[in-house]
Design a protein around this motif. Structure first.
Motif, mmCIF file in Angstrom:
data_model
loop_
_atom_site.group_PDB
_atom_site.id
_atom_site.type_symbol
_atom_site.label_atom_id
_atom_site.label_comp_id
_atom_site.label_asym_id
_atom_site.label_seq_id
_atom_site.Cartn_x
_atom_site.Cartn_y
_atom_site.Cartn_z
ATOM 1 N N VAL A 45 1.039 -1.415 0.074
ATOM 2 C CA VAL A 45 0.017 -0.009 0.016
ATOM 3 C C VAL A 45 0.842 1.126 0.136
ATOM 4 O O VAL A 45 1.821 1.212 0.855
ATOM 5 C CB VAL A 45 -1.110 0.027 1.151
ATOM 6 N N ARG A 46 0.590 2.244 -0.788
ATOM 7 C CA ARG A 46 1.248 3.451 -0.822
ATOM 8 C C ARG A 46 0.057 4.520 -1.047
ATOM 9 O O ARG A 46 -0.599 4.504 -1.826
ATOM 10 C CB ARG A 46 2.340 3.545 -2.084
ATOM 11 N N GLU A 47 0.245 5.693 -0.391
ATOM 12 C CA GLU A 47 -0.505 6.694 -0.548
ATOM 13 C C GLU A 47 0.026 7.927 -0.771
ATOM 14 O O GLU A 47 1.191 8.375 -0.545
ATOM 15 C CB GLU A 47 -1.000 7.177 1.016
ATOM 16 N N THR A 48 -0.420 8.536 -2.180
ATOM 17 C CA THR A 48 0.357 9.533 -2.850
ATOM 18 C C THR A 48 -0.829 10.604 -3.016
ATOM 19 O O THR A 48 -1.958 10.211 -3.793
ATOM 20 C CB THR A 48 0.819 9.018 -4.139
ATOM 21 N N ASP A 49 -0.729 11.848 -2.672
ATOM 22 C CA ASP A 49 -1.652 12.833 -2.625
ATOM 23 C C ASP A 49 -2.984 12.422 -2.479
ATOM 24 O O ASP A 49 -4.057 12.613 -2.859
ATOM 25 C CB ASP A 49 -1.689 13.263 -4.194
ATOM 26 N N GLY A 50 -3.330 11.487 -1.318
ATOM 27 C CA GLY A 50 -4.785 11.272 -0.805
ATOM 28 C C GLY A 50 -5.202 10.065 -1.583
ATOM 29 O O GLY A 50 -6.417 9.611 -1.054
ATOM 30 N N VAL A 51 -4.594 9.422 -2.691
ATOM 31 C CA VAL A 51 -4.916 8.249 -3.195
ATOM 32 C C VAL A 51 -4.189 7.006 -2.925
ATOM 33 O O VAL A 51 -2.870 7.093 -2.795
ATOM 34 C CB VAL A 51 -4.891 8.307 -4.785
ATOM 35 N N TYR A 52 -4.823 6.032 -2.472
ATOM 36 C CA TYR A 52 -4.122 4.766 -2.055
ATOM 37 C C TYR A 52 -3.816 3.841 -3.356
ATOM 38 O O TYR A 52 -4.699 3.681 -4.108
ATOM 39 C CB TYR A 52 -4.907 3.789 -1.188
ATOM 40 N N GLU A 53 -2.648 3.254 -3.281
ATOM 41 C CA GLU A 53 -2.404 2.524 -4.478
ATOM 42 C C GLU A 53 -2.163 1.200 -3.697
ATOM 43 O O GLU A 53 -1.435 0.909 -2.866
ATOM 44 C CB GLU A 53 -0.881 3.053 -5.305
ATOM 45 N N LEU A 54 -2.938 0.309 -3.968
ATOM 46 C CA LEU A 54 -2.984 -0.963 -3.607
ATOM 47 C C LEU A 54 -2.292 -2.188 -4.848
ATOM 48 O O LEU A 54 -2.940 -2.136 -5.740
ATOM 49 C CB LEU A 54 -4.590 -1.643 -3.405
ATOM 50 N N VAL A 55 -1.244 -2.758 -4.349
ATOM 51 C CA VAL A 55 -0.738 -3.650 -5.157
ATOM 52 C C VAL A 55 -1.132 -5.065 -4.470
ATOM 53 O O VAL A 55 -1.210 -5.370 -3.613
ATOM 54 C CB VAL A 55 0.791 -3.895 -5.016
ATOM 55 N N VAL A 56 -1.894 -5.670 -5.625
ATOM 56 C CA VAL A 56 -2.516 -7.065 -4.972
ATOM 57 C C VAL A 56 -1.759 -8.396 -5.822
ATOM 58 O O VAL A 56 -1.516 -8.040 -6.897
ATOM 59 C CB VAL A 56 -4.079 -7.212 -5.419
ATOM 60 N N GLY A 57 -1.890 -9.368 -5.062
ATOM 61 C CA GLY A 57 -1.505 -10.830 -5.862
ATOM 62 C C GLY A 57 -2.300 -11.954 -5.645
ATOM 63 O O GLY A 57 -3.215 -11.535 -4.527
ATOM 64 N N GLU A 58 -2.396 -12.784 -6.313
ATOM 65 C CA GLU A 58 -3.250 -13.959 -6.316
ATOM 66 C C GLU A 58 -2.754 -14.756 -5.300
ATOM 67 O O GLU A 58 -1.269 -15.216 -5.538
ATOM 68 C CB GLU A 58 -3.544 -14.668 -7.480
ATOM 69 N N PHE A 59 -3.704 -15.483 -4.335
ATOM 70 C CA PHE A 59 -2.957 -16.389 -3.467
ATOM 71 C C PHE A 59 -4.142 -17.848 -3.527
ATOM 72 O O PHE A 59 -5.257 -17.562 -3.869
ATOM 73 C CB PHE A 59 -2.989 -16.087 -2.100
#
Length: 69
Positions: A45-59
């Motif tokens: 998870v990374r927050e930039t300018d109030g927007v969350y960027e979610l990196v997801v992987g399959e499990f």
């Protein structure tokens, strides 16, 4: 920032939408993906300018006889 690591993407999406937090999803796929993956989970998870960027992987989270092989 909320603790979102390891959580299923659908659950995280609902949480962020409820709080009206903007987000985008980036899907990570291995060169050798799971054929029987059953869950997309947040791995970064990374927050930039109030927007969350979610990196997801399959499990694979459900164990069945085939996977015991």
């Amino acid at each position: 920032m909320m603790q979102l690591l390891g959580m299923p993407l659908d659950q995280v999406s609902k949480m962020l939408e409820k709080e009206a937090i903007p987000y985008k999803v980036v899907c990570y796929r291995s060169y050798k993906p799971y054929e029987d993956a059953d869950c997309a989970r947040v791995i970064r998870v990374r927050e930039t300018d109030g927007v969350y960027e979610l990196v997801v992987g399959e499990f694979k989270t459900e164990i069945d006889e085939r996977s015991q092989g």
